[in-house]
Motif scaffolding. Structure first.
Motif, short mmCIF file in Angstrom:
data_model
loop_
_atom_site.label_atom_id
_atom_site.label_comp_id
_atom_site.label_asym_id
_atom_site.label_seq_id
_atom_site.Cartn_x
_atom_site.Cartn_y
_atom_site.Cartn_z
N LYS A 37 -15.38 20.95 -6.33
CA LYS A 37 -14.89 20.33 -7.56
C LYS A 37 -14.23 21.42 -8.40
CE LYS A 37 -17.20 16.49 -6.53
NZ LYS A 37 -16.55 15.21 -6.14
N GLU A 208 -10.55 12.76 -7.89
CA GLU A 208 -11.99 12.70 -8.19
C GLU A 208 -12.65 14.08 -8.08
OE1 GLU A 208 -11.65 11.60 -3.76
OE2 GLU A 208 -10.47 11.49 -5.60
N ASN A 209 -11.90 15.06 -7.58
CA ASN A 209 -12.42 16.43 -7.47
C ASN A 209 -11.78 17.37 -8.48
OD1 ASN A 209 -14.13 15.85 -5.27
ND2 ASN A 209 -12.40 16.00 -3.86
N PHE A 211 -11.03 17.96 -12.63
CA PHE A 211 -11.49 17.55 -13.96
C PHE A 211 -10.80 18.46 -14.98
CE2 PHE A 211 -14.52 17.39 -17.49
CZ PHE A 211 -14.88 16.04 -17.53
N THR A 305 -16.31 12.61 -11.58
CA THR A 305 -16.15 13.33 -10.31
C THR A 305 -17.21 13.01 -9.27
OG1 THR A 305 -17.48 15.22 -11.02
CG2 THR A 305 -15.13 15.27 -11.58
#
Length: 608
Positions: A37, A208-209, A211, A305
């Motif tokens: 992430k 989604e990984n 931010f 995430t």
């Protein structure tokens, strides 16, 4: 090159698979970890808004939830590294274990996260262009026109992908989250290639990984007292126009922002109310992780995430940081330390030194009162030119409980540092000299005890016949950047010599500390200096380089050639700094007499 589409539920999109089969996806992107992430920290409105502390605090919260974290600082300047910066230009130069001279924010990362970073964790425009130009010279681009897009942006993404997966802890575990701090402010022309690189990168790793945290200023003009959101609105609008949408807007302000301000940011910045976090001016930076946690940062990043963290931080985390912050705020017994330096007009010039002093003061249960004294103001020429500055400087020096003389370069202010060392030596005042501070203490001792007239260093007078401090030719190749003795190196305590420093380090026979210097004590004078009472208790592996000195019969007169402040931590202060605070507050003898405390000190310091 075609960009990779988003992943859903851990499965790559059909578009990516098709392009992979066709060979249109570069091999380097196949190395991207599907578990990693990325948290990108950007800034708006003004620079120096506290992105480094925000980034460190986010990493701290995640680490306390059991997540393995690393960090990368991106500086858009063209310099290869921070080694040639003036302290007035960019603050202190922070040194890593591998000798990397980097931005001071990496010091924040190491102190908060208790990790060991590498020189490649600091990316500069100069490094990226040098990397791309070297590849072009070798013919790696097969005659293609080398451009900012895609070659520079691809190089940035490759660098981030590679470094984000490098272990930064002793257990050698691959990180799960990489904190990326983009220096400067959104809209700066220097930062445009990096913003474009991350616009592409968010799709290659999957949204989604990825931010985004945008840190922006909420000014509050005194004339109206109203908190203004227009600068933040404009900053977020520009960020979104460049292809990045903030998942959290961190509002930096003098006072906590109210519901009306949050509502405005929600309406105009395309974020929900719980995605707006207020970080107002605090009495201590240790409050920042607490503010982030109590406003639901973990919940936001988990929902966005799917990161495996709780909605609230573990109670022990809250207790530890709350205790740290409360101790910092509740200390009432003061200890005054005078910092005699060359760059005192800009406090960030001594960022690690001041933080190491504060760590030691917390451990010693003392409220630190730090007085910055310009070394030039202590010199005699000031007495005639600016008598007020001269007398004020000496008044502060004489009124301090202890004195520290930190490192520096060049001749300016050196005589003032020598006078400060002389005053501490002759008046039994606790003294800690770091790097140049050790060298000036040796020069002062040679002049006033050994009667070596005009004793000096080749840095200040290259023609002097027998200098007390000499340069190291093997570390000075004629260029400025990266030519010093840098990085973590061994210091061996000399057998048979009683040493306060050795006791502070827990009795170890050898230690490792980080260095940054190109001058050293002339070994020809060591026997003469030691016979007069100036003991060199620590040397390097060859026994030729003086690493640490102490003065016989003085309560605490210590000099070190290394920079112990780089390894100081909030809950594990640096031993030389700890010694200065203890001696300045009258606690050193009782501390050293406690075998239990010394064993605890040894254990805690060796665990870094």
């Amino acid at each position: 090159m075609l960009s990779i589409g988003e992943r859903r539920n851990g499965v790559l999109t059909i578009l990516f698979l098709v392009e992979l089969l066709r060979g249109n996806v570069e091999r380097s992107y196949l190395k991207i970890s599907i578990k990693m992430k990325y948290v990108l920290i950007t800034g708006g409105v003004i620079s120096g808004i506290g992105k480094g502390v925000i980034a460190s605090s986010i990493g701290t919260i995640l680490k306390c939830c059991g997540v393995h974290v690393t960090a990368i600082k991106i500086d858009p300047y063209i310099n290869i590294d921070a080694g040639t910066f003036s302290p007035y230009e960019h603050g202190e130069v922070y040194v890593l274990d591998d000798g990397g001279e980097v931005d001071l924010d990496l010091g924040n990362y190491e102190r908060f996260l208790d990790v060991t970073l590498h020189s490649d964790n600091n990316i500069t425009t100069g490094k990226i262009y040098q990397y791309v130009i070297n590849k072009e010279r070798k013919g790696d681009y097969l005659g293609k026109t080398v451009q900012v897009v895609p070659h520079i942006t691809d190089a940035i993404q490759e660098w981030v992908t590679r470094e984000s997966q490098r272990p930064v802890t002793t257990d050698n575990v691959e990180p799960e989250v990489c904190i990326l701090e983009l220096g400067g402010t959104i809209g700066d022309i220097e930062g445009m290639p990096f913003v474009e690189a991350f616009r592409q990168f968010q799709f290659k790793v999957g949204r989604e990984n990825f931010f985004v945290v945008h840190v922006s200023l909420i000014p509050q003009p005194r004339s109206t007292g109203e908190q203004k959101t227009k600068p933040t609105q404009a900053s977020v609008r520009e960020l979104r126009g460049l292809g990045l949408s903030p998942d959290v807007v961190v509002c930096r302000s003098e006072n906590r922002i109210g519901p009306d301000v949050i509502a405005k940011i929600t309406n105009f910045c395309h974020v929900a109310p719980h995605q707006v976090i207020s970080i107002h001016d605090c009495t201590s930076i240790y409050r920042v992780p607490l503010l982030l946690e109590e406003q639901g940062f973990l919940k936001v990043i988990r929902e966005r995430t799917n990161l495996d963290v709780p909605y609230e931080a573990p109670p022990q985390f809250m207790a530890k940081w709350k205790s740290l912050a409360e101790r910092h705020e509740s200390l009432s017994i003061c200890c005054t330390i005078a910092l005699v330096g060359k760059y005192t007009r800009f406090e960030d010039s001594y960022a690690s030194v001041t933080k190491a002093l504060r760590h030691a003061a917390l451990e010693a249960n003392r409220k630190l009162i730090l007085k910055y004294i310009d070394a030039e103001d202590l010199e005699k020429f000031r007495q005639n030119e600016e008598p007020v500055k001269y007398h004020d400087a000496w008044k502060e020096l004489c009124g301090a409980d202890g004195v520290i003389v930190p490192g520096g370069f060049g001749k300016r202010g050196v005589e003032g540092k020598i006078l400060a060392a002389n005053w501490c030596r002759t008046n039994q005042k606790p003294y800690l000299g770091v790097c140049l501070g050790l060298q000036t203490a040796v020069i002062e001792f040679a002049r006033n005890v050994l009667d070596i007239e005009n004793a000096t260093s080749t840095e200040f007078d290259p023609e002097f016949v027998k200098p007390l401090v000499i340069d190291m030719p093997e570390h000075n190749t004629g260029t400025m950047g990266g030519t010093m003795r840098l990085g973590r190196r061994v210091t061996i305590f000399q057998p048979g010599k009683a040493s306060i420093l050795k006791e502070l380090y827990g009795g170890d026979d050898e230690i490792e500390e980080r260095h940054r210097h190109r001058y050293e004590v002339n070994p020809e004078y060591v026997l003469e200096l030691e016979s007069a009472g100036l003991k060199f208790v620590g040397k390097d592996e060859t026994g030729q380089r003086m690493e640490a000195m102490e003065l016989d019969g003085h309560p605490y007169y210590v000099g070190v050639q290394f920079h112990p402040e780089y390894l100081s931590r909030p809950l594990r202060p640096s031993p030389p700094y700890m010694g200065l605070l203890l001696a300045s507050s009258g606690q050193l003898e009782s501390y050293l007499a406690s075998d239990k405390k010394c064993r605890a000190r040894k254990l805690s310091y060796s665990n870094q």
